[in-house]
Structure formats: C-alpha cells, structure tokens
Design a protein around this motif. Structure first.
Motif, mmCIF file in Angstrom:
data_model
loop_
_atom_site.group_PDB
_atom_site.id
_atom_site.type_symbol
_atom_site.label_atom_id
_atom_site.label_comp_id
_atom_site.label_asym_id
_atom_site.label_seq_id
_atom_site.Cartn_x
_atom_site.Cartn_y
_atom_site.Cartn_z
ATOM 1 N N THR A 190 0.492 -4.736 -6.585
ATOM 2 C CA THR A 190 -0.310 -5.531 -5.551
ATOM 3 C C THR A 190 -1.328 -4.791 -4.844
ATOM 4 O OG1 THR A 190 1.445 -5.309 -4.109
ATOM 5 C CG2 THR A 190 1.518 -7.410 -5.367
ATOM 6 N N HIS A 191 -1.147 -3.696 -4.584
ATOM 7 C CA HIS A 191 -2.024 -2.782 -3.598
ATOM 8 C C HIS A 191 -2.400 -1.572 -4.445
ATOM 9 C CE1 HIS A 191 0.469 -5.335 -0.990
ATOM 10 N NE2 HIS A 191 -0.315 -5.048 0.161
ATOM 11 N N GLN A 225 -12.577 -9.314 6.941
ATOM 12 C CA GLN A 225 -13.801 -9.449 6.577
ATOM 13 C C GLN A 225 -14.774 -9.334 8.136
ATOM 14 O OE1 GLN A 225 -14.979 -12.567 4.078
ATOM 15 N NE2 GLN A 225 -13.607 -11.998 2.455
ATOM 16 N N LEU A 229 -7.724 -9.320 -9.258
ATOM 17 C CA LEU A 229 -7.676 -9.601 -7.949
ATOM 18 C C LEU A 229 -7.366 -11.100 -7.514
ATOM 19 C CD1 LEU A 229 -10.883 -7.776 -6.707
ATOM 20 C CD2 LEU A 229 -8.742 -7.628 -5.802
ATOM 21 N N SER A 237 -8.705 -1.060 -2.075
ATOM 22 C CA SER A 237 -9.532 0.029 -1.548
ATOM 23 C C SER A 237 -10.250 0.851 -2.402
ATOM 24 C CB SER A 237 -8.341 0.819 -0.507
ATOM 25 O OG SER A 237 -9.174 1.702 0.205
ATOM 26 N N ASN A 242 -15.552 -4.910 -7.231
ATOM 27 C CA ASN A 242 -14.619 -6.033 -7.180
ATOM 28 C C ASN A 242 -14.920 -7.067 -8.352
ATOM 29 O OD1 ASN A 242 -13.444 -5.546 -4.637
ATOM 30 N ND2 ASN A 242 -15.407 -6.346 -3.500
ATOM 31 N N LYS A 270 -12.877 -16.250 1.320
ATOM 32 C CA LYS A 270 -12.973 -15.025 0.268
ATOM 33 C C LYS A 270 -14.435 -15.601 -0.727
ATOM 34 C CE LYS A 270 -8.322 -13.573 0.145
ATOM 35 N NZ LYS A 270 -6.974 -13.558 -0.713
ATOM 36 N N THR A 280 -10.917 -9.542 -0.392
ATOM 37 C CA THR A 280 -10.014 -9.063 0.343
ATOM 38 C C THR A 280 -10.416 -9.426 1.832
ATOM 39 O OG1 THR A 280 -11.014 -7.035 0.194
ATOM 40 C CG2 THR A 280 -9.269 -7.436 -1.419
ATOM 41 N N HIS A 289 -3.750 -7.996 -4.355
ATOM 42 C CA HIS A 289 -4.484 -8.647 -3.086
ATOM 43 C C HIS A 289 -4.891 -7.491 -1.960
ATOM 44 C CE1 HIS A 289 -0.067 -9.332 -2.226
ATOM 45 N NE2 HIS A 289 -0.671 -8.548 -1.236
ATOM 46 N N ALA A 290 -4.785 -6.359 -2.402
ATOM 47 C CA ALA A 290 -5.550 -5.345 -1.659
ATOM 48 C C ALA A 290 -6.233 -4.185 -2.711
ATOM 49 C CB ALA A 290 -4.360 -4.551 -0.714
ATOM 50 N N GLY A 326 -15.792 -4.975 4.564
ATOM 51 C CA GLY A 326 -14.489 -5.196 4.898
ATOM 52 C C GLY A 326 -13.990 -3.780 5.340
ATOM 53 N N CYS A 364 -1.452 -6.334 8.914
ATOM 54 C CA CYS A 364 -1.694 -5.450 8.008
ATOM 55 C C CYS A 364 -2.546 -4.343 8.388
ATOM 56 C CB CYS A 364 -2.657 -6.161 7.107
ATOM 57 S SG CYS A 364 -3.981 -5.659 6.089
#
Lengths: 130, 148
Positions: free
Chosen positions: A63-64, B92, A94, A102, A87, B82, B89, A99-100, B102, B49
């Motif tokens: 998920t991350h 934002q 996604l 980086s 992205n 979004k 993600t 959902h994460a 982000g 988070c």
C-alpha cells in the motif's frame, strides 16, 4: 524463492550501499511499478521500496511505496512535472490499493552530485490504515 | 413520515453525502482567494499520517498561517481533491488557489530554500527569513562594534 529474493535484496543493498530499509521479497505490485518505470522512463537507476510495513496495514501489504527514479527524461522538467509524470505512469496502481507514493526524481547528473542517501519516510501516525 | 422513516432518510442522506465526490466549484470555494490551504489527514494539532505531519511541521517552521481540511472526516473531499488537482495523494498544499505540491515537493522546496520565495509570491514573509535577517543584522552590528 523468497530466500533467493532475500539474498538478491541483501546483495543489491551491499552493492549500492544505500541506507534504506528495503522490503525483503518483491510483491506483485512492486514488480509492476518497477517494470512500468523502467520501460517508460528508461531509468539509469531505480529503487522501488515497499514501506507498507511502517503503516497500520496487514503484514505483506503493498500500500505504501517509495520510488527513487533516475532518468534522463527528467531533464529541464520542474519538480512538480517530474512527480506528475511518475504519478501518471502509476495511475492504475494508485487507483487500486496503493495510497502512498513518495517520489525522488532526479536526472543522472543530479543523482551523481547528490549524496545518494534516501531517507526513510516519516513514521505513520495512525490513520486507520488509510 | 414516521420517526423511523425520517431517521432512515437522514442516515441515507448522510451516507450519500459521505460517498459523493466534491465538485470543482465546491473546492474552488475552499482554495480560491486564500493564501495557504492544506488538505491533510487529521488536524494540525493531531495529524493522522506522517506525510501530513511533515507538511504541518514545515509550515510551522516558516510561521505560516493556513487553513486546514481533514479529509478523513469527509470522503467526498478526499476523493474530490484528488480529482481537482489530478494528484493522487494526500496531503496537498494550495497557495492563492494554485496547487503547489504534496509532502515530497514541500520538503524539497523547504530544503532548497525555494519555499521562502513561494511564500513571498503570495505575500507571506517566512519566519525563517525574518530570523535570518535578524541574525545578519546582529552580526553586522557586532562587526561595527569591533572596528569602531
């Protein structure tokens, strides 16, 4: 198979010497992300790190993620456009569970000049696995 | 309508609201004409988070006042935002109605110093800049004291 993957990961880490916690085995989504970025961006260096274990999700989740993407295609693109490019390539992932994400996006020159240390993402603070 | 029917309808409306997606116009109202707006998980006092927390800490360092919206409280906002920015993600950050980035983008702009300029564009002077100027002034005065 898991053992082989584990060994590969350890070997890879010792070769690159990058200080990150890597996931031990490669999952389905992790492989999909790797393939998409590799083929579409013609990466000179790529790391796809599953950071799900740091979060409030079941063991083995995908998920991350953190991706370190080094590509000539980022040249002359501002940061936000580089991120949008990544992205967009990973749009399906996604929308279906990841959902994460980086992102570290650099050109080969920038990567050479940098210290090549990828810091771990910030700690989770609850969020009900969301 | 009896009491039971009414409460059922009320629940249904609540659920529908929760699962719908906020429209562009509705989000325009939240971000337009405002210096800094953040969409995050949790509230600034208690982020839910790590990425949202990082953004809150950066803004705090720069002494910036902002409006925060908790997307965990509103699923339609979480989905709507979004689509609005075409960014997958949370968190934002918006400045003057424009999507800035982000957590990664904010962090990198903070480290490179570009964030100070970004705040200047919307008429905000970063507390880090004020602090830096103060230190420079003190240094200059100390130098003057030595030579004079």
């Amino acid at each position: 198979m898991r053992i082989i993957l584990h060994k590969c990961s350890v070997l890879y880490r010792s070769v690159t010497g990058i200080k990150t916690k890597m996931s031990i085995s490669s999952g389905v989504i992790q492989s999909a992300i790797t393939n998409k970025l590799k083929t579409n961006l013609n990466t000179t260096h790529l790391e796809v790190i599953n950071e799900s274990y740091m979060h409030n999700v079941p063991k083995g989740s995908e998920t991350h993620f953190k991706v370190v993407v080094i590509s000539e295609k980022f040249k002359d693109l501002p940061l936000i456009k580089r991120h949008r490019l990544v992205n967009n390539l990973l749009k399906d992932e996604l929308q279906s569970g990841v959902h994460a994400l980086s992102i570290v996006a650099k050109t080969p020159e920038q990567w050479q000049e940098s210290d090549k240390i990828i810091e771990s993402s910030p700690n989770c603070r609850g969020g009900f696995g969301k | 309508m009896d009491k039971f029917g009414r409460s059922l309808l009320k629940n249904y409306v609540q659920i529908a609201r929760f699962y719908s997606t906020k429209s562009k116009e509705e989000i325009d109202k939240l971000v337009k004409g405002k210096n800094v707006v953040v969409f995050m998980k949790g509230v600034p006092e208690e982020p839910r988070c790590g990425f949202s927390n990082a953004v809150v800490q950066i803004l705090r360092m720069h002494g910036v006042k902002y409006e925060a919206h908790d997307v965990l409280k509103d699923e339609s906002l979480r989905q709507g935002i979004k689509e609005y920015s075409n960014w997958p993600t949370i968190p934002q950050v918006y400045m003057n109605g424009e999507f800035v980035g982000g957590c990664d983008v904010m962090l990198q702009m903070h480290q490179s110093g570009d964030l100070i300029e970004e705040f200047e564009k919307v008429g905000i002077k970063s507390a880090l800049l004020t602090k830096h100027e103060k230190e420079q002034k003190q240094k200059e005065e100390a130098e003057k004291g030595k030579t004079g």
